[in-house]
Design an enzyme around this catalytic site. Structure first.
Site, PDB file in Angstrom:
ATOM      1  NE  ARG A   1      30.955  65.446 125.324  1.00 15.23           N
ATOM      2  CZ  ARG A   1      30.155  66.526 125.208  1.00 15.23           C
ATOM      3  NH1 ARG A   1      29.865  67.018 124.020  1.00 15.23           N
ATOM      4  NH2 ARG A   1      29.678  67.110 126.284  1.00 15.23           N
TER       5      ARG A   1
ATOM      6  CG  HIS B   1      32.513  71.077 121.033  1.00 15.45           C
ATOM      7  ND1 HIS B   1      33.044  70.041 121.750  1.00 15.45           N
ATOM      8  CD2 HIS B   1      31.243  71.232 121.502  1.00 15.45           C
ATOM      9  CE1 HIS B   1      32.137  69.582 122.612  1.00 15.45           C
ATOM     10  NE2 HIS B   1      31.032  70.296 122.480  1.00 15.45           N
TER      11      HIS B   1
END
Ligand code: NDP
Ligand code: OXD
Length: 310
Positions: A225, A273
């Site tokens: 993250r 991502h």
């Protein structure tokens, strides 16, 4: 009869609705959209990034199933009292994470980026071979994803270290754990791979203090993250020469702004991502199997510890 409500704003819900209906024919499945009232009687929700309004409208949910591996967005919400949270474990993502990590480690170790640049400039130059022993890898997080990544990297003959909250044992991996193990783990690591969940204990963990304890010429691969990384600290350590580069898949702001300094930093490689994509078919099969096991009172993995946040 099981009543399930699906909430995944901004995502194409069709494959999930069709797949869950086919896998759980005895269940009644509806989709909640922002602005809807409560879907009465639903005891189970299947969600990705639901708004707080969804939780507020469904105070009697007993089970919230997260359509991905990371539950950090859910943990920021006020959840219905007593609801359990279940997440996807692996679901085809561990193999993808291993591919991403091995690609990034090998690209750096074998200097493929440098060769590509120089060949495009018309040069022909070889650099001395490097020794695996000089590039020990450290994987932070030895869960469903990190364990597979660590074990796969070990097969390429890199010394591999692993760090987790509780003590773990992985074949071919030197395992460290807890706060007490962090110092030894960092000191033994040159290429750092982050596969931690985002929790209050791990937020900002990739900061000056930790990154400067890695071996000189360190390289960072963050697939977990964006909030794990203090972005300015990474840039300072790259510019000072302590760190040799970074491969980043996740960011504090996503999409990564076009003007962000990472976009043009010569030592940073970026992906959007994309390190492990959610695979709807595998995830649906896993969710259906876990819901059926729960109904039969059988044990399942992937239940989130709400106190720890993962
Ligand atoms: P798991 O919960 O299976 O594993 C988490 C690991 O981190 C465990 O080994 C755990 O220790 C360790 N850990 C947790 N807290 C700490 C701490 N405070 N100190 C040290 N170690 C800690 O998670 P997954 O492997 O399934 O997923 C990891 C993360 O990857 C997700 O939370 C998500 O954020 C990210 N992800 C990113 C994707 C992407 O596309 N970029 C896709 C999918 C996931 P212990 O073993 O003791 O419990
Ligand atoms: C996940 C993700 O956590 O897609 O599954 O990041």
């Amino acid at each position: 009869m099981m009543r399930i409500v699906l909430c995944c704003p901004g995502m194409d819900a069709t494959p999930w609705l069709d797949g869950l209906r086919a896998a759980l024919p005895q269940a009644v499945l509806t989709q909640w959209q922002p602005g809807d009232a409560a879907h009465p009687g639903a005891g189970c929700a299947v969600v990705w990034n639901p708004p707080q309004a969804f939780m507020d409208a469904h105070p009697v949910l007993r089970l919230i199933v997260n359509m991905g591996a990371g539950v950090d967005a859910l943990m920021r919400l006020r959840l219905p009292q007593g609801a359990a949270v279940l997440r996807i474990t692996d679901g085809g993502m561990a193999a993808q994470m291993a591919e991403y990590a091995c690609h990034a480690v090998l690209r750096h170790f074998r200097e493929f980026g440098r060769y590509e640049t120089e060949m495009a400039q018309g040069q022909w130059r070889l650099y001395p071979p490097r020794r695996h022993a000089d590039f020990p890898v450290g994987v932070m997080g030895l869960g469903a994803l990190g364990e597979r990544v660590a074990a796969t990297l070990a097969r390429f003959d890199f010394p591999v270290n692993g760090w987790s909250r509780s003590a773990r044992s992985v074949d071919g991996v030197r395992c460290f754990s807890g706060e007490a193990g962090l110092t030894g783990f960092l000191a033994a690591t040159r290429i750092l791979v982050c596969l931690l969940p985002l929790t209050p204990a791990t937020q900002d963990i990739l900061c000056r203090d930790t990154l400067q304890r890695l071996r000189p010429g360190a390289y960072l691969i963050n697939m977990a993250r964006g909030e794990h990384l203090v972005e300015g600290d990474l840039i300072e350590l790259l510019d000072s020469g302590h760190m040799a580069g970074a491969a980043l898949d996740v960011f504090r702001t996503e999409p990564l702004p076009a003007q962000h300094p990472f976009r043009r930093h010569p030592l940073i490689t970026l992906t959007p991502h994309a390190s492990a994509r959610t695979l709807p078919e595998e995830s649906i099969a896993q969710i259906a199997a876990k819901l059926q096991a729960l109904q039969q009172g059988l044990p399942i993995d992937g239940l989130v510890d709400l106190r720890l946040g993962y």
